[in-house]
Design a protein around this motif. Structure first.
Motif, PDB file in Angstrom:
ATOM      1  N   TRP A 275      39.781 -13.660  71.716  1.00 26.34           N
ATOM      2  CA  TRP A 275      38.878 -14.278  70.337  1.00 26.34           C
ATOM      3  C   TRP A 275      39.010 -15.059  69.245  1.00 26.34           C
ATOM      4  O   TRP A 275      39.793 -15.558  69.128  1.00 26.34           O
ATOM      5  N   GLU A 276      37.484 -15.691  68.322  1.00 26.42           N
ATOM      6  CA  GLU A 276      37.632 -17.056  67.958  1.00 26.42           C
ATOM      7  C   GLU A 276      37.732 -15.952  66.482  1.00 26.42           C
ATOM      8  O   GLU A 276      38.377 -16.849  65.530  1.00 26.42           O
TER       9      GLU A 276
ATOM     10  N   LYS B 143      28.795 -10.400  80.072  1.00 25.16           N
ATOM     11  CA  LYS B 143      27.774  -9.946  79.657  1.00 25.16           C
ATOM     12  C   LYS B 143      27.662 -10.004  77.865  1.00 25.16           C
ATOM     13  O   LYS B 143      26.486 -10.775  76.799  1.00 25.16           O
ATOM     14  N   HIS B 144      29.005  -9.319  77.367  1.00 27.37           N
ATOM     15  CA  HIS B 144      29.054  -9.541  75.988  1.00 27.37           C
ATOM     16  C   HIS B 144      29.569 -10.162  75.388  1.00 27.37           C
ATOM     17  O   HIS B 144      30.459 -10.497  74.068  1.00 27.37           O
ATOM     18  N   GLY B 145      30.055 -11.857  76.163  1.00 29.60           N
ATOM     19  CA  GLY B 145      30.844 -13.125  75.520  1.00 29.60           C
ATOM     20  C   GLY B 145      32.087 -12.623  75.827  1.00 29.60           C
ATOM     21  O   GLY B 145      32.566 -12.934  74.283  1.00 29.60           O
TER      22      GLY B 145
ATOM     23  N   ARG C 258      35.861 -10.171  67.388  1.00 28.69           N
ATOM     24  CA  ARG C 258      36.324  -8.489  68.455  1.00 28.69           C
ATOM     25  C   ARG C 258      35.532  -7.854  68.128  1.00 28.69           C
ATOM     26  O   ARG C 258      35.117  -7.674  68.707  1.00 28.69           O
ATOM     27  N   GLU C 259      35.444  -7.111  66.525  1.00 34.28           N
ATOM     28  CA  GLU C 259      35.013  -5.992  66.608  1.00 34.28           C
ATOM     29  C   GLU C 259      33.344  -6.141  66.867  1.00 34.28           C
ATOM     30  O   GLU C 259      33.157  -5.079  67.221  1.00 34.28           O
ATOM     31  N   LYS C 260      32.476  -7.087  66.903  1.00 37.89           N
ATOM     32  CA  LYS C 260      31.829  -7.005  66.538  1.00 37.89           C
ATOM     33  C   LYS C 260      31.455  -7.251  68.892  1.00 37.89           C
ATOM     34  O   LYS C 260      30.624  -6.105  69.056  1.00 37.89           O
TER      35      LYS C 260
ATOM     36  N   ILE D 202      42.367 -16.290  68.007  1.00 36.25           N
ATOM     37  CA  ILE D 202      43.520 -14.759  68.145  1.00 36.25           C
ATOM     38  C   ILE D 202      43.321 -14.589  69.358  1.00 36.25           C
ATOM     39  O   ILE D 202      42.296 -13.928  69.835  1.00 36.25           O
ATOM     40  N   LEU D 203      44.398 -13.713  69.993  1.00 40.57           N
ATOM     41  CA  LEU D 203      44.656 -13.553  71.045  1.00 40.57           C
ATOM     42  C   LEU D 203      44.772 -11.985  71.227  1.00 40.57           C
ATOM     43  O   LEU D 203      45.711 -11.436  70.482  1.00 40.57           O
ATOM     44  N   GLU D 204      44.285 -11.298  72.012  1.00 40.93           N
ATOM     45  CA  GLU D 204      45.018  -9.479  72.114  1.00 40.93           C
ATOM     46  C   GLU D 204      45.528  -9.608  73.158  1.00 40.93           C
ATOM     47  O   GLU D 204      44.867  -9.649  74.518  1.00 40.93           O
TER      48      GLU D 204
END
Length: 108
Positions: A58-59, A32-34, A64-66, A2-4
């Motif tokens: 995003w995978e 830091k957050h990947g 994304r949420e995490k 997914i692209l944002e």
């Protein structure tokens, strides 16, 4: 994948402050957050030259949420954001779209 697509419309004259914040603070925290960026752009010709447009990869929606939640609640981000806005608000409006590639897209 997914692209944002995110478009930050800056308060007039504050685009340089936003660019500096991404360059010196935000990207390090994303690492830091990947969080993976897929490109940053300023507007050469268009409705406004006070915008920053960028894409994140995003995978999945869960990914994304995490990661985005962890970034947004990171005390280092909260402090850095407050510090960079001591001279006033930087972003007036944010537009975000979550995109999925078509079967014929060169980006998968």
């Amino acid at each position: 994948m997914i692209l944002e697509l995110r478009v930050y419309r800056c308060v007039p004259g504050r685009l340089p402050a936003l660019l500096k914040r991404f360059d010196t603070v935000t990207l390090k925290l994303w690492e830091k957050h990947g969080i993976k960026q897929a490109g940053f752009f300023t507007t050469l010709i268009g409705e406004s030259n006070q915008e920053l447009t960028y894409m994140l990869a995003w995978e999945s929606l869960a990914d994304r949420e995490k990661k985005w939640t962890a970034f947004q609640s990171d005390p280092d981000w909260i402090a850095a954001r407050a510090k960079t806005e001591e001279d006033g608000q930087i972003v007036g409006n944010i537009v975000s779209q979550l995109l999925v590639p078509t079967s014929f897209s060169s980006v998968k």
